[in-house]
Scaffold this motif. Structure first.
Motif, PDB file in Angstrom:
ATOM      1  N   THR A 264      13.276  -7.079  29.344  1.00 60.22           N
ATOM      2  CA  THR A 264      13.323  -8.596  29.697  1.00 60.22           C
ATOM      3  C   THR A 264      12.573  -8.788  31.086  1.00 60.22           C
ATOM      4  N   VAL A 265      12.121  -9.933  31.259  1.00 56.05           N
ATOM      5  CA  VAL A 265      11.755 -10.207  32.531  1.00 56.05           C
ATOM      6  C   VAL A 265      12.682 -11.420  33.306  1.00 56.05           C
ATOM      7  N   LYS A 266      12.807 -10.685  34.609  1.00 57.90           N
ATOM      8  CA  LYS A 266      14.095 -11.416  35.442  1.00 57.90           C
ATOM      9  C   LYS A 266      13.448 -12.022  36.439  1.00 57.90           C
ATOM     10  N   ASP A 267      14.188 -13.276  37.052  1.00 59.68           N
ATOM     11  CA  ASP A 267      13.938 -13.830  38.277  1.00 59.68           C
ATOM     12  C   ASP A 267      14.582 -13.322  39.490  1.00 59.68           C
ATOM     13  N   GLN A 268      14.545 -14.114  40.336  1.00 64.23           N
ATOM     14  CA  GLN A 268      14.979 -13.384  41.939  1.00 64.23           C
ATOM     15  C   GLN A 268      16.429 -13.224  41.982  1.00 64.23           C
ATOM     16  N   GLU A 269      17.107 -13.966  40.906  1.00 63.08           N
ATOM     17  CA  GLU A 269      18.771 -13.974  40.983  1.00 63.08           C
ATOM     18  C   GLU A 269      18.871 -12.915  39.899  1.00 63.08           C
ATOM     19  N   GLU A 270      18.109 -12.314  39.381  1.00 68.77           N
ATOM     20  CA  GLU A 270      18.476 -11.148  38.174  1.00 68.77           C
ATOM     21  C   GLU A 270      18.666 -11.690  37.023  1.00 68.77           C
TER      22      GLU A 270
ATOM     23  N   LYS B   3      -0.558  -4.162  15.841  1.00 69.32           N
ATOM     24  CA  LYS B   3       0.379  -4.112  17.025  1.00 69.32           C
ATOM     25  C   LYS B   3       0.509  -5.237  17.798  1.00 69.32           C
ATOM     26  N   THR B   4       1.619  -5.820  17.881  1.00 75.11           N
ATOM     27  CA  THR B   4       2.012  -7.063  18.599  1.00 75.11           C
ATOM     28  C   THR B   4       3.115  -6.918  19.606  1.00 75.11           C
ATOM     29  N   PHE B   5       2.890  -7.936  20.578  1.00 72.38           N
ATOM     30  CA  PHE B   5       4.127  -8.185  21.459  1.00 72.38           C
ATOM     31  C   PHE B   5       4.462  -9.521  21.609  1.00 72.38           C
ATOM     32  N   SER B   6       5.840  -9.950  21.412  1.00 68.19           N
ATOM     33  CA  SER B   6       6.352 -11.348  21.403  1.00 68.19           C
ATOM     34  C   SER B   6       6.862 -11.444  22.470  1.00 68.19           C
ATOM     35  N   ILE B   7       6.482 -12.720  23.475  1.00 69.39           N
ATOM     36  CA  ILE B   7       7.244 -12.864  24.277  1.00 69.39           C
ATOM     37  C   ILE B   7       7.921 -14.334  24.012  1.00 69.39           C
ATOM     38  N   MET B   8       9.323 -14.121  24.343  1.00 69.33           N
ATOM     39  CA  MET B   8      10.363 -15.368  24.108  1.00 69.33           C
ATOM     40  C   MET B   8      10.879 -15.844  25.452  1.00 69.33           C
ATOM     41  N   ASN B   9      11.175 -17.106  25.221  1.00 72.40           N
ATOM     42  CA  ASN B   9      11.990 -17.614  26.514  1.00 72.40           C
ATOM     43  C   ASN B   9      13.420 -17.636  26.138  1.00 72.40           C
ATOM     44  N   THR B  10      14.349 -18.025  27.012  1.00 74.31           N
ATOM     45  CA  THR B  10      15.726 -17.891  26.926  1.00 74.31           C
ATOM     46  C   THR B  10      16.654 -18.426  25.875  1.00 74.31           C
ATOM     47  N   SER B  11      15.855 -19.326  25.050  1.00 72.22           N
ATOM     48  CA  SER B  11      16.193 -19.782  23.680  1.00 72.22           C
ATOM     49  C   SER B  11      15.700 -19.076  22.618  1.00 72.22           C
TER      50      SER B  11
ATOM     51  N   VAL C 243      -0.775 -18.397  24.017  1.00 78.87           N
ATOM     52  CA  VAL C 243       0.448 -18.874  24.929  1.00 78.87           C
ATOM     53  C   VAL C 243       0.413 -20.242  24.201  1.00 78.87           C
ATOM     54  N   ASN C 244       1.969 -20.476  23.622  1.00 75.89           N
ATOM     55  CA  ASN C 244       2.013 -21.594  23.132  1.00 75.89           C
ATOM     56  C   ASN C 244       1.188 -22.010  21.961  1.00 75.89           C
ATOM     57  N   GLY C 245       0.663 -20.959  21.137  1.00 76.75           N
ATOM     58  CA  GLY C 245      -0.162 -20.994  19.893  1.00 76.75           C
ATOM     59  C   GLY C 245      -1.501 -21.146  20.070  1.00 76.75           C
ATOM     60  N   GLN C 246      -1.982 -21.215  21.347  1.00 75.24           N
ATOM     61  CA  GLN C 246      -3.302 -21.356  21.688  1.00 75.24           C
ATOM     62  C   GLN C 246      -3.746 -19.771  22.300  1.00 75.24           C
TER      63      GLN C 246
ATOM     64  N   GLU D  65       3.186 -19.939  34.519  1.00 78.11           N
ATOM     65  CA  GLU D  65       4.114 -18.965  34.355  1.00 78.11           C
ATOM     66  C   GLU D  65       4.141 -18.084  33.109  1.00 78.11           C
ATOM     67  N   THR D  66       4.125 -18.804  31.895  1.00 73.99           N
ATOM     68  CA  THR D  66       4.056 -18.044  30.836  1.00 73.99           C
ATOM     69  C   THR D  66       2.859 -17.141  30.661  1.00 73.99           C
ATOM     70  N   MET D  67       1.614 -17.686  30.891  1.00 75.82           N
ATOM     71  CA  MET D  67       0.349 -17.033  30.940  1.00 75.82           C
ATOM     72  C   MET D  67       0.444 -15.932  31.752  1.00 75.82           C
ATOM     73  N   MET D  68       0.836 -16.000  32.998  1.00 76.95           N
ATOM     74  CA  MET D  68       1.076 -14.911  33.850  1.00 76.95           C
ATOM     75  C   MET D  68       1.572 -13.630  33.405  1.00 76.95           C
ATOM     76  N   ILE D  69       3.020 -13.658  32.733  1.00 81.51           N
ATOM     77  CA  ILE D  69       3.952 -12.869  32.118  1.00 81.51           C
ATOM     78  C   ILE D  69       2.985 -12.326  30.932  1.00 81.51           C
ATOM     79  N   ALA D  70       2.285 -13.162  30.103  1.00 84.63           N
ATOM     80  CA  ALA D  70       1.448 -12.552  29.100  1.00 84.63           C
ATOM     81  C   ALA D  70       0.530 -11.653  29.395  1.00 84.63           C
ATOM     82  N   LEU D  71      -0.370 -12.042  30.687  1.00 82.69           N
ATOM     83  CA  LEU D  71      -1.392 -11.228  31.358  1.00 82.69           C
ATOM     84  C   LEU D  71      -0.964  -9.944  31.419  1.00 82.69           C
ATOM     85  N   VAL D  72       0.129  -9.920  32.208  1.00 77.19           N
ATOM     86  CA  VAL D  72       0.951  -8.726  32.656  1.00 77.19           C
ATOM     87  C   VAL D  72       1.216  -7.819  31.491  1.00 77.19           C
ATOM     88  N   VAL D  73       1.945  -8.557  30.612  1.00 75.41           N
ATOM     89  CA  VAL D  73       2.233  -7.274  29.368  1.00 75.41           C
ATOM     90  C   VAL D  73       0.922  -7.012  28.648  1.00 75.41           C
TER      91      VAL D  73
END
Length: 165
Positions: free
Chosen positions: A18-24, A39-47, A69-72, A139-147
Motif C-alpha cells: 500500500t501507499v500511505k499518506d502522512q496520517e498513515e 509482468k504487470t503492476f496495477s495501482i488502484m485508488n481507495t475505491s 496513468v488513467n489509460g494514457q 500524484e498518480t504519475m509520481m506513484i507510478a514512476l516510483v513503482v
C-alpha cells in the motif's frame, strides 16, 4: 503539497503493498502479477479503481517498461545497451528525472519545474520510500514512476542473480 510513503514487504511474492499518506491512511493499493506474462503492476485508488498500470514488454532485446496513468501511456523506462554498468533511460513528454534515480533519490520535473521528490529511507525492513508530491495533479504519475523504477531495479537484480549461477 502532499507526502506519501511506500513500504514494500520483503517476502511478498505477489508484490502487494500500500501507499500511505502522512496520517498513515491508505491512499493507493499496488498489486503485481505473480507468474503471469506480461509482468504487470496495477495501482488502484481507495475505491479499488485502477488508476495506473505498469507493464513489462515481453519480447524485447533489452528490458522495457510502459507506464499508463488513467489509460494514457505517460512514460517508458528502457534499458540501454552498455558493457559495464546497467543504464536505463526514462522517456516521457515533458517529464524529466534528475538525481540518482537508481538509488531512489531524485527530483521529478515537468517542463523544468520541480513537481515532486523521492528519497529512499535507509535502515528499514524492506524498501521504503518517501514521495513528496508538489503538484498534486501529478500524484498518480509520481506513484507510478516510483513503482516502475522499483520494478526495473527488481528485474535487474533478479537477472544478475540468475546470471551468477
Amino acid at each position: 503539497m502532499r507526502q506519501l510513503y511506500i513500504k514494500q514487504k520483503v517476502f511478498s511474492l505477489s508484490g502487494k503493498f500500500t501507499v500511505k499518506d502522512q496520517e498513515e491512511k491508505d491512499r493507493y493499493y499496488v498489486e503485481g502479477s505473480f507468474m503471469k506474462v506480461p509482468k504487470t503492476f496495477s495501482i488502484m485508488n481507495t475505491s479499488r479503481d485502477e488508476v495506473a498500470l505498469i507493464t513489462k514488454k515481453v519480447f524485447s532485446f533489452l528490458p522495457k517498461f510502459f507506464v499508463e496513468v488513467n489509460g494514457q501511456e505517460v512514460l517508458t523506462i528502457k534499458k540501454e545497451f552498455s558493457f559495464l554498468k546497467a543504464r536505463y533511460s526514462i522517456d516521457a513528454a515533458g517529464i524529466e528525472v534528475r538525481g540518482n534515480w537508481w538509488d531512489m533519490n531524485f527530483q521529478v520535473l515537468q517542463h523544468g519545474k520541480v513537481v515532486g521528490e523521492v528519497d529512499k529511507k535507509w535502515f528499514s525492513w524492506g524498501d521504503s520510500y518517501r514521495v513528496q508530491v508538489i503538484d498534486e495533479e501529478l500524484e498518480t504519475m509520481m506513484i507510478a514512476l516510483v513503482v516502475a523504477i522499483d520494478c526495473v531495479k527488481a528485474d535487474e537484480s533478479a537477472a544478475s542473480s540468475n546470471a551468477s549461477f
